[in-house]
Write an enzyme that holds these catalytic residues in place. Structure first.
Site, PDB file in Angstrom:
ATOM      1  CD1 TRP A 156      41.118  39.358  35.499  1.00  0.00           C
ATOM      2  CD2 TRP A 156      40.237  37.748  36.750  1.00  0.00           C
ATOM      3  NE1 TRP A 156      40.916  38.267  34.642  1.00  0.00           N
ATOM      4  CE2 TRP A 156      40.363  37.211  35.180  1.00  0.00           C
ATOM      5  CE3 TRP A 156      39.454  36.828  37.551  1.00  0.00           C
ATOM      6  CZ2 TRP A 156      40.285  35.882  35.139  1.00  0.00           C
ATOM      7  CZ3 TRP A 156      39.322  35.374  37.108  1.00  0.00           C
ATOM      8  CH2 TRP A 156      39.535  35.194  35.946  1.00  0.00           C
ATOM      9  CG  HIS A 175      36.240  39.215  33.023  1.00  0.00           C
ATOM     10  ND1 HIS A 175      36.470  37.951  33.654  1.00  0.00           N
ATOM     11  CD2 HIS A 175      35.368  39.769  33.957  1.00  0.00           C
ATOM     12  CE1 HIS A 175      35.981  37.714  34.744  1.00  0.00           C
ATOM     13  NE2 HIS A 175      35.221  38.720  35.120  1.00  0.00           N
ATOM     14  NE  ARG A 201      41.658  42.107  33.173  1.00  0.00           N
ATOM     15  CZ  ARG A 201      42.218  40.948  32.673  1.00  0.00           C
ATOM     16  NH1 ARG A 201      43.135  40.252  32.737  1.00  0.00           N
ATOM     17  NH2 ARG A 201      40.953  40.171  31.926  1.00  0.00           N
ATOM     18  CD  GLN A 215      38.621  40.603  28.506  1.00  0.00           C
ATOM     19  OE1 GLN A 215      37.574  40.417  28.729  1.00  0.00           O
ATOM     20  NE2 GLN A 215      39.859  39.950  28.925  1.00  0.00           N
ATOM     21  CB  VAL A 258      35.196  27.680  31.811  1.00  0.00           C
ATOM     22  CG1 VAL A 258      34.499  28.845  31.041  1.00  0.00           C
ATOM     23  CG2 VAL A 258      36.845  28.096  32.018  1.00  0.00           C
ATOM     24  CB  ALA A 311      32.372  31.315  27.811  1.00  0.00           C
TER      25      ALA A 311
HETATM   26  C1  FA5 Z   1      39.666  36.767  30.961  1.00  0.00           C
HETATM   27  O1  FA5 Z   1      39.555  37.902  31.085  1.00  0.00           O
HETATM   28  C2  FA5 Z   1      38.465  35.645  31.114  1.00  0.00           C
HETATM   29  N1  FA5 Z   1      37.363  36.411  31.346  1.00  0.00           N
HETATM   30  C3  FA5 Z   1      38.329  35.276  29.785  1.00  0.00           C
HETATM   31  C4  FA5 Z   1      37.537  33.884  29.386  1.00  0.00           C
HETATM   32  C5  FA5 Z   1      36.220  34.006  29.072  1.00  0.00           C
HETATM   33  C6  FA5 Z   1      37.871  32.797  29.969  1.00  0.00           C
HETATM   34  C7  FA5 Z   1      35.334  33.006  28.879  1.00  0.00           C
HETATM   35  C8  FA5 Z   1      37.151  31.646  29.872  1.00  0.00           C
HETATM   36  C9  FA5 Z   1      35.786  31.958  29.510  1.00  0.00           C
HETATM   37  P1  FA5 Z   1      42.201  36.659  30.678  1.00  0.00           P
HETATM   38  O2  FA5 Z   1      42.655  37.695  31.964  1.00  0.00           O
HETATM   39  O3  FA5 Z   1      43.151  35.643  30.396  1.00  0.00           O
HETATM   40  O4  FA5 Z   1      40.908  36.090  30.926  1.00  0.00           O
HETATM   41  O5  FA5 Z   1      41.969  37.858  29.514  1.00  0.00           O
HETATM   42  C10 FA5 Z   1      41.653  37.311  28.204  1.00  0.00           C
HETATM   43  C11 FA5 Z   1      42.271  37.781  27.379  1.00  0.00           C
HETATM   44  O6  FA5 Z   1      42.484  39.229  27.315  1.00  0.00           O
HETATM   45  C12 FA5 Z   1      43.888  37.565  27.161  1.00  0.00           C
HETATM   46  O7  FA5 Z   1      44.087  36.329  26.435  1.00  0.00           O
HETATM   47  C13 FA5 Z   1      44.486  38.599  26.453  1.00  0.00           C
HETATM   48  O8  FA5 Z   1      44.403  38.273  25.022  1.00  0.00           O
HETATM   49  C14 FA5 Z   1      43.745  39.595  26.762  1.00  0.00           C
HETATM   50  N2  FA5 Z   1      44.263  40.691  28.116  1.00  0.00           N
HETATM   51  C15 FA5 Z   1      44.569  39.898  29.329  1.00  0.00           C
HETATM   52  N3  FA5 Z   1      44.926  40.962  30.039  1.00  0.00           N
HETATM   53  C16 FA5 Z   1      45.395  41.903  29.229  1.00  0.00           C
HETATM   54  C17 FA5 Z   1      46.070  43.284  29.482  1.00  0.00           C
HETATM   55  N4  FA5 Z   1      46.437  43.639  30.632  1.00  0.00           N
HETATM   56  N5  FA5 Z   1      46.183  44.026  28.262  1.00  0.00           N
HETATM   57  C18 FA5 Z   1      45.890  43.693  26.977  1.00  0.00           C
HETATM   58  N6  FA5 Z   1      45.280  42.521  26.828  1.00  0.00           N
HETATM   59  C19 FA5 Z   1      44.854  41.547  28.013  1.00  0.00           C
END
Ligand code: FA5
Length: 344
Positions: A156, A175, A201, A215, A258, A311
């Site tokens: 991240w 996030h 990001r 999100q 988590v 979560a």
């Molecule tokens: C997270 O951001 C964690 N905060 C999620 C989480 C929340 C986990 C609570 C546990 C408990 P991640 O980086 O995987 O995780 O992103 C979550 C979702 O955001 C992904 O599954 C995807 O659907 C979306 N996402 C991630 N990166 C991108 C991106 N660069 N562009 C568009 N969508 C994205």
């Protein structure tokens, strides 16, 4: 000279009557009343007359001058009116013509899906909360069990805001998870919230990754909340969004805040689950989720031996991609009306 004046007057009035536009009128003025005009030239010769003749000729000359000036003024007034009438005609509004349809905007596909996602969780008893886009390092990382030197920070990377007093501590949130902590700091269990918002990001874009996207964070904390609740709620959400026939996959994943952690994916609309340019392996990941880490609960003063919770963090554009069959996430914010107008 008196004859000459009478002749000038007659000719001048005839010429003026023949002048048919503003340019011709001006040429007339110069020819008769200008510095070297015919009347002016005669007037200049007055001084050369014998004194006895001067008053009479002078009076006559003056009469001719006044007559020409009056004729010019009348002519200019006519021209002014004609010009006004023409301008008014050119600008005339035809009130009987049919009106022009004003172009109406419409809801952006992200906003539309965001609302559907929130409605779906609201129906399951979740409340909606909000948090800041510009966030403290503490909420984005530290309070989520991601200390400064933790390798998970590499997943991240983000944009930092310059701050004199606390350099490196203010950033654009990567996030919506900081809101887990922000909400729990304010309320006691039971908690059931969803928090929508834009996240940022510092990463390269491709068909499924943007550097700014939306999100929806979800959090449920109470006594006896288990992984079965997590699966039940998220499966119900997937059924509501995509229909009962769409396949859902939970797999182990790692997020420091988590334990255990999972990712949830939906079978790809484009290839039917066999693998393509969009999804790679037949599945599109739509969210990360898991049981809230005891350290995060303890950090906000919840007793982890009494309370537990789950979560999740949903990628909103990924839901839209799956719902509408969009094959590139970069279309969402390219501001191309040919794309946006399809979502009436
Ligand atoms: C997270 O951001 C964690 N905060 C999620 C989480 C929340 C986990 C609570 C546990 C408990 P991640 O980086 O995987 O995780 O992103 C979550 C979702 O955001 C992904 O599954 C995807 O659907 C979306 N996402 C991630 N990166 C991108 C991106 N660069 N562009 C568009 N969508 C994205």
């Amino acid at each position: 000279m008196i004859d000459q004046l009478a002749e000038i007057k007659a000719r001048a009035l005839k010429d003026l009557a023949a002048a048919d536009d503003a340019e011709a009128t001006e040429a007339w003025r110069v020819a008769y009343l200008g510095k070297k005009g015919q009347l002016t030239t005669v007037l200049r010769q007055l001084g050369a007359l014998p004194p006895a003749e001067r008053p009479l000729v002078g009076q006559k000359a003056n009469e001719v001058k006044v007559a020409l000036e009056l004729a010019l003024a009348a002519r200019l007034e006519v021209e002014r009116r004609v010009a006004l009438r023409r301008a008014a005609e050119a600008e005339r509004v035809d009130v009987t013509l049919p009106g022009r349809q004003p172009s109406l905007g419409q809801v952006h596909p992200t906003t539309r899906v965001l609302k559907e996602v929130l409605d779906s969780f609201a129906a399951m008893g979740f409340q909606v909360a909000e948090g800041p886009d510009v966030e403290w390092d503490y909420y984005n990382f530290e309070a989520l069990n991601i200390p400064k030197d933790h390798p998970a920070r590499d997943m991240w990377d983000t944009f930092y805001v310059q701050s004199k007093g606390r350099p490196g501590e203010i950033l654009l949130r990567t996030h919506t998870s900081p809101n887990q902590v922000r909400v729990m700091e304010k309320v006691r269990p039971p908690v059931r919230v969803v928090v929508p918002g834009r996240v940022y990001r510092y990463e390269a874009t491709d068909a499924t990754h943007e550097s700014e996207f939306f999100q929806v964070e979800g959090l449920a904390v109470d006594k006896n909340v288990t992984m079965a609740d997590l699966k039940g709620v998220l499966s119900a959400f997937a059924r509501e969004m995509f229909g009962a026939e769409r396949k859902v996959r939970f797999r182990c994943d790692y997020f420091p805040f988590v334990e255990p952690g999972v990712e949830m994916a939906i079978s790809c609309f484009q290839c039917g689950g066999v693998g393509c340019r969009l999804c790679g392996n037949g599945w599109l990941e739509i969210m990360g989720a898991g049981m809230v880490h005891p350290k995060v609960l303890a950090g906000v003063g919840y007793d982890p031996s009494v309370y537990s919770g789950f979560a999740f963090g949903i990628g909103v554009e990924r839901i839209a991609i799956l719902k509408y069959g969009i094959d590139d996430i970069r279309l969402f914010y390219a501001n191309d009306l040919r794309f946006l107008r399809q979502f009436k």
